[in-house]
Design a protein around this motif. Sequence first.
Motif, short mmCIF file in Angstrom:
data_model
loop_
_atom_site.label_atom_id
_atom_site.label_comp_id
_atom_site.label_asym_id
_atom_site.label_seq_id
_atom_site.Cartn_x
_atom_site.Cartn_y
_atom_site.Cartn_z
N TYR A 32 0.89 -1.15 0.00
CA TYR A 32 0.00 0.00 0.00
C TYR A 32 0.93 1.21 0.00
O TYR A 32 1.89 1.26 0.77
CB TYR A 32 -0.88 0.05 1.25
N PHE A 34 1.37 5.60 -0.14
CA PHE A 34 0.70 6.84 0.22
C PHE A 34 1.63 8.03 -0.07
O PHE A 34 2.85 7.91 0.03
CB PHE A 34 0.36 6.88 1.73
N ARG A 94 3.22 0.57 3.22
CA ARG A 94 2.87 -0.45 4.21
C ARG A 94 2.72 -1.76 3.46
O ARG A 94 2.12 -1.79 2.39
CB ARG A 94 1.59 -0.09 4.94
N SER A 101 -0.99 -5.76 12.17
CA SER A 101 -0.26 -4.54 12.45
C SER A 101 -0.16 -3.70 11.20
O SER A 101 0.10 -4.23 10.12
CB SER A 101 1.15 -4.87 12.96
N TYR A 102 -0.37 -2.43 11.33
CA TYR A 102 -0.40 -1.56 10.16
C TYR A 102 0.66 -0.48 10.26
O TYR A 102 0.38 0.68 10.06
CB TYR A 102 -1.78 -0.97 10.00
N ILE A 103 1.87 -0.87 10.59
CA ILE A 103 2.92 0.13 10.74
C ILE A 103 3.36 0.62 9.38
O ILE A 103 3.91 -0.16 8.59
CB ILE A 103 4.14 -0.43 11.48
N PRO A 104 3.13 1.89 9.07
CA PRO A 104 3.64 2.43 7.81
C PRO A 104 5.07 2.93 8.01
O PRO A 104 5.44 3.33 9.11
CB PRO A 104 2.70 3.59 7.53
N PHE A 106 7.65 5.79 6.61
CA PHE A 106 7.69 7.04 5.87
C PHE A 106 9.10 7.29 5.35
O PHE A 106 10.10 6.93 5.99
CB PHE A 106 7.29 8.21 6.78
N TYR B 35 3.05 9.49 16.45
CA TYR B 35 4.29 9.46 15.70
C TYR B 35 5.29 10.43 16.33
O TYR B 35 4.91 11.45 16.90
CB TYR B 35 4.07 9.92 14.26
N GLY B 42 11.36 11.54 8.36
CA GLY B 42 9.95 11.26 8.26
C GLY B 42 9.39 10.82 9.59
O GLY B 42 10.14 10.49 10.52
N PRO B 43 8.08 10.84 9.73
CA PRO B 43 7.47 10.40 10.99
C PRO B 43 7.75 8.93 11.27
O PRO B 43 7.77 8.10 10.36
CB PRO B 43 5.97 10.62 10.74
N LEU B 45 6.33 5.77 13.62
CA LEU B 45 5.20 5.37 14.46
C LEU B 45 5.70 4.91 15.83
O LEU B 45 6.60 4.08 15.92
CB LEU B 45 4.43 4.24 13.80
N GLN B 48 0.10 2.43 18.14
CA GLN B 48 -1.18 2.43 17.46
C GLN B 48 -2.23 1.81 18.37
O GLN B 48 -2.02 0.74 18.92
CB GLN B 48 -1.09 1.63 16.16
N VAL B 55 -2.59 -1.91 19.47
CA VAL B 55 -2.37 -2.81 18.34
C VAL B 55 -0.89 -3.08 18.16
O VAL B 55 -0.47 -4.21 17.92
CB VAL B 55 -2.97 -2.23 17.05
N ASP B 56 -0.10 -2.02 18.26
CA ASP B 56 1.34 -2.16 18.06
C ASP B 56 2.06 -1.07 18.82
O ASP B 56 1.76 0.11 18.65
CB ASP B 56 1.67 -2.08 16.57
N GLN B 59 7.71 0.05 18.55
CA GLN B 59 8.71 1.09 18.37
C GLN B 59 8.63 2.15 19.48
O GLN B 59 9.25 3.22 19.36
CB GLN B 59 8.57 1.73 16.98
N LEU B 97 -9.91 3.09 10.31
CA LEU B 97 -9.47 1.75 9.92
C LEU B 97 -10.16 0.68 10.74
O LEU B 97 -10.21 0.74 11.95
CB LEU B 97 -7.96 1.64 10.14
N GLN B 105 -4.93 8.17 7.05
CA GLN B 105 -4.73 8.76 8.35
C GLN B 105 -4.87 10.28 8.27
O GLN B 105 -4.37 10.91 7.34
CB GLN B 105 -3.34 8.40 8.89
#
Lengths: 116, 116
Positions: A32, A34, A94, A101-104, A106, B35, B42-43, B45, B48, B55-56, B59, B97, B105
Amino acid sequence: AQSVAQPEDQVNVAEGNPLTVKCTYSVSGNPYLFWYVQYPNRGLQFLLKYITGDNLVKGSYGFEAEFNKSQTSFHLKKPSALVSDSALYFCAVRDRETGGSYIPTFGRGTSLIVHP
Amino acid sequence: EAGVAQSPRYKIIEKRQSVAFWCNPISGHATLYWYQQILGQGPKLLIQFQNNGVVDDSQLPKDRFSAERLKGVDSTLKIQPAKLEDSAVYLCASSSLLAGGTDTQYFGPGTRLTVL
């Protein structure tokens, strides 16, 4: 592991000219993808995303991005730049197969400067 | 529709002090993210939440950082004690989500933390 590379720290373009902000990615499965934009002293704003289907994705403010699986790229484009497009642009990826888990991840960001 | 709210916008503290940030997501958004964005990057995470569950948090530096979302709406991120390297912008984001979905997001304006 997943990663994103934005090879240019800064892109300069004249107003009215087309612009491209580059992004390449690496994921173990399918991605995915973005694009977000960040104006000074403001949070990130969503521009567009690629989930599946048509490789050319159209987003906000006239921006579009093309998903190229063979080159693992997702470059952001706009046919005619505006001075107001000057901002920091972030690409994010992602892994679709990550499960719950949906850790993106960047990229570092690319500063776009549009000159009058 | 109101956006993601964060407070304070700016905070300056000395190292070893404690600090807390607050976030109120978009109404109805089940998922909330924190974040850390260090200058020039970049950001990243930190954590979450899905409703009031984590969820996670893989980090999140758990020796000094903590976060909660007790009622599944607003959230607090705390740092105790702060270190110089914690100087960054802390961004909160939310999305609608659901498990297995693809999230867009929506980000708040961020809290800029300076640790002296």
